[in-house]
Design an enzyme around this catalytic site. Structure first.
Site, PDB file in Angstrom:
ATOM      1  CE  LYS A 108       5.333   5.392  -2.341  1.00 45.60           C
ATOM      2  NZ  LYS A 108       4.928   6.328  -1.264  1.00 45.60           N
TER       3      LYS A 108
ATOM      4  CE  LYS B 205       6.917   7.408   4.704  1.00 50.98           C
ATOM      5  NZ  LYS B 205       5.660   6.669   4.861  1.00 50.98           N
TER       6      LYS B 205
END
EC number: 4.2.1.113
Length: 320
Positions: free
Chosen positions: A133, A235
């Site tokens: 991230k 997702k």
């Protein structure tokens, strides 16, 4: 003869989980279990705060209404993405159309001290793919950490995710600290900038490939082949039904793009289903499912090899 149960649950999270500038202390969601004759199918409905448009309470209302309609013989799927996904998984298990084979390989999510990460990643068996991230700290720091990992492990490929955190200037600051000789081992960087045009410019100017994630859920998004765009990150909890997920995977593959099935921090039950979906629809791609360790427990179904304690279905709050 049809029957159904709906359960509500909460799982404590590790202290360090932050989504869109808010700390996530518990993960909340619902399970639906559909039975018809001797068969049963499960689905998870867990809207992700800060990312899903619907709340947990709204999803619960839509799910309970749908279940009552299904018991009366109506099979039309709801439109709300998290409910559509969970219900379609339950129906697919019921009809035995969701294959059992699963892809439990994970691109590990890298947090913590870079020196510790290097030791951990160097010991990874097989294809070395990991996720970092970026955008949570200074762009210069992110660039230095990514460069350090790529320099230390010559066969490592990184997936990076900025969640649209950067201005064009910050994107350039990041890239400045990543050796151009290593940039081809950045598999992709998800949504580096706040706008798609700025992200496209980032890819052109740095040679770092990008991936679309949030963009897939915007009304003006279209699947097109673009220079610098290498992948789409799907997702399912945020996307909708299994059919819609499959359509997006097929659209990406038709353009030569990599499609990655990715977690929205589902429970172990949802993650095991995502692993099956990944094996079915994207068999040659490591999915992005390394989120179970953010939680303090598993529920109903175990993720292979996880040491987390398992909460059985009898311990959940039953709504129906």
């Amino acid at each position: 003869m049809r029957s159904a149960q709906v359960y509500r649950w909460q799982i404590p999270m590790d202290a360090g989980v932050v989504l869109r500038d808010r700390r996530l202390k518990t993960r909340e969601g619902l399970y639906v279990c559909l039975r018809e004759g001797e068969r049963e199918g499960w689905g998870e409905i867990s809207p992700l705060p800060g990312f899903s448009q619907e709340t947990w309470e709204e999803a619960q209302s839509v799910l309970l209404a749908w279940v009552n309609n299904w018991l009366a013989g109506d099979c039309e799927l709801p439109q709300m993405p998290s409910v559509a996904f969970g219900v379609s998984c339950a129906l697919a298990e019921l009809a035995d159309t969701l294959p059992q084979a699963a892809n439990y390989r994970a691109a590990p999510l890298c947090n913590g001290d870079p020196d510790d990460l290097i030791l951990k990643l160097a010991d990874m068996p097989g294809e070395k793919v990991a996720k970092v991230k970026v955008g949570l700290y200074e762009a210069v720091r992110d660039g230095m950490v990514v460069n350090l990992l790529l320099e230390a492990i010559p066969d490592l490929h990184l997936r990076l995710d900025a969640n649209r955190a950067w201005t064009p200037l910050k994107g350039q600051q990041f890239a400045k600290y990543v050796n151009p000789d290593y940039r081809h081992r950045i598999a992709f960087l998800e949504e580096p900038c706040k706008t798609r045009d700025d992200s496209r410019a980032f890819a052109r100017e740095t040679g770092i490939a990008i991936a679309w994630d949030e963009s897939l859920r915007e009304p003006d998004f279209a699947f097109v082949a673009e220079k610098g765009v290498r992948a789409v990150v799907i997702k399912p909890t945020l996307t909708g039904s299994l059919d819609k997920v499959r359509e997006q995977v097929q659209a990406a593959h038709a353009l030569g793009l990599t499609a990655v099935i990715s977690s929205s921090i589902e429970s172990s039950l949802g993650l095991t289903q995502l692993a099956r979906i990944a094996a079915w629809l994207t068999p040659d791609t490591i999915p992005g499912l390394d989120t179970l360790d953010l939680m303090q427990a598993q529920q109903v179904r175990r993720w292979p090899g996880s040491p987390l304690p398992l909460v059985e279905v009898d311990a959940l709050e039953r709504l129906l």
